[in-house]
Design a protein around this motif. Structure first.
Motif, PDB file in Angstrom:
ATOM      1  N   LEU A 135     -13.677  23.060  64.781  1.00 18.59           N
ATOM      2  CA  LEU A 135     -13.002  24.338  65.712  1.00 18.59           C
ATOM      3  C   LEU A 135     -13.588  26.070  64.880  1.00 18.59           C
ATOM      4  N   THR A 136     -13.577  26.393  64.006  1.00 17.53           N
ATOM      5  CA  THR A 136     -14.213  27.066  63.499  1.00 17.53           C
ATOM      6  C   THR A 136     -15.589  27.418  63.089  1.00 17.53           C
ATOM      7  N   GLU A 137     -16.511  26.729  63.452  1.00 14.97           N
ATOM      8  CA  GLU A 137     -18.027  26.725  63.752  1.00 14.97           C
ATOM      9  C   GLU A 137     -18.111  26.649  65.446  1.00 14.97           C
ATOM     10  N   THR A 181      -4.623  24.405  70.557  1.00 16.83           N
ATOM     11  CA  THR A 181      -4.102  25.432  70.886  1.00 16.83           C
ATOM     12  C   THR A 181      -4.656  26.426  70.910  1.00 16.83           C
ATOM     13  N   GLY A 182      -4.722  26.977  69.313  1.00  9.23           N
ATOM     14  CA  GLY A 182      -5.264  27.620  68.720  1.00  9.23           C
ATOM     15  C   GLY A 182      -7.131  28.037  68.852  1.00  9.23           C
ATOM     16  N   TYR A 183      -7.331  27.141  69.195  1.00 12.12           N
ATOM     17  CA  TYR A 183      -9.069  27.518  69.552  1.00 12.12           C
ATOM     18  C   TYR A 183      -9.036  28.189  71.076  1.00 12.12           C
ATOM     19  N   LEU A 184      -8.982  27.796  71.877  1.00 10.42           N
ATOM     20  CA  LEU A 184      -8.670  27.402  72.957  1.00 10.42           C
ATOM     21  C   LEU A 184      -7.655  29.235  73.486  1.00 10.42           C
ATOM     22  N   ARG A 185      -6.711  29.461  72.738  1.00  9.30           N
ATOM     23  CA  ARG A 185      -6.503  31.309  72.824  1.00  9.30           C
ATOM     24  C   ARG A 185      -7.800  31.991  72.564  1.00  9.30           C
ATOM     25  N   SER A 186      -8.383  31.671  70.794  1.00  7.75           N
ATOM     26  CA  SER A 186      -8.772  32.428  70.504  1.00  7.75           C
ATOM     27  C   SER A 186     -10.524  32.721  71.492  1.00  7.75           C
ATOM     28  N   ALA A 187     -10.183  30.920  72.728  1.00  6.04           N
ATOM     29  CA  ALA A 187     -11.309  31.355  73.271  1.00  6.04           C
ATOM     30  C   ALA A 187     -11.286  32.296  74.562  1.00  6.04           C
ATOM     31  N   GLN A 188      -9.942  32.870  74.399  1.00  4.32           N
ATOM     32  CA  GLN A 188      -9.561  33.132  75.909  1.00  4.32           C
ATOM     33  C   GLN A 188     -10.033  32.749  77.135  1.00  4.32           C
TER      34      GLN A 188
END
Length: 256
Positions: A73-75, A131-138
């Protein structure tokens, strides 16, 4: 220069179990095979884990599966199409362990309570990472009224359902390929074509593949999804997966 840390016998056994469970499935893998790959005596395995189910519990709690998901996900942070990028990464990770996925789903009814709890915890942790990924991706492509937490759960339900179908059947006939499936997921999440509570009323826009499945009348398909839609986004996603898995419309409706 410091040398790499030597793995403990426990770590070797857990890694070997994950490797063999992923290649062969849980039932088909024996404790003897795991011990041999780990380079330990089978007695050592039983002394540390008690049984194969105890070892599976350790795999669920201690393996690096969630760590690999976080790295992946970080990538993809900053991807032009974050939803598509996540879908591709998720299916790729599941595709690396098809036998494990099949076993965890198909054999879960035989698991002791502590293993079911560990599996549930692993799934919750996966949803938290999503959830963290979706939030970071806005990400703005969420059905109206669906929170980011719910969207993560909905997305993972769809990906896991597709993976199970793909791993467990030959030519399920629902989507011609992974790209078509992910396009359907994007359509489901897209704000385009939403109405009312955010889940589309027109199956021709949100369920293009569904209308082509088998020879069911369109009204039968529409009835299935309208019933699921009234129960919320999670039921809607589950109906999508169950119908795609080959259940008759009345069987899928009966499970909602």
């Amino acid at each position: 220069m410091m040398s790499a840390r030597k793995l403990s016998s426990r770590e070797k056994i857990v890694r070997s179990a994950l490797d063999l469970f992923s290649q062969q499935g849980i039932t088909a893998t024996t404790t003897k095979e795991i011990a041999e790959q780990a380079g330990v005596n089978e007695v050592t395995l039983f002394r540390q884990f008690g049984s194969k189910q105890g070892l599976l519990l350790a795999v669920l709690q201690e393996s690096s599966m969630l760590g690999k998901m976080q790295v992946a996900l970080t990538e993809i942070v900053g991807a032009n199409d974050p939803l598509l990028a996540y879908g591709e990464v998720g299916l790729d990770l599941l595709g690396n362990v098809p036998e494990l996925v099949r076993s965890l789903i198909g054999e879960s009814g035989q698991f002791p309570p502590e293993n079911l709890q560990a599996l549930g915890q692993a799934l919750r942790q996966a949803n938290q990472q999503t959830t963290g990924y979706l939030r970071s991706a806005q990400l703005s492509e969420l059905p109206a009224g669906v929170s980011v937490d719910e969207g993560a759960s909905l997305l993972n339900t769809l990906l896991l359902g597709y993976a199970v179908m793909d791993f467990s059947s030959d030519g399920h006939g629902f989507w011609p390929n992974q790209a078509a499936f992910l396009a359907s997921v994007e359509a489901l999440f897209s704000s385009e074509g939403q109405a009312g509570d955010g889940l589309a009323d027109d199956i021709s826009t949100v369920e293009p593949a569904v209308a082509r499945v088998a020879d069911l009348p369109e009204e039968t398909v529409r009835s299935l999804f309208q019933k699921a839609k009234k129960q919320g986004a999670q039921a809607y996603a589950l109906a999508y997966v169950l119908f795609g898995a080959g259940l008759r419309a009345e069987e899928a409706m009966g499970l909602l």
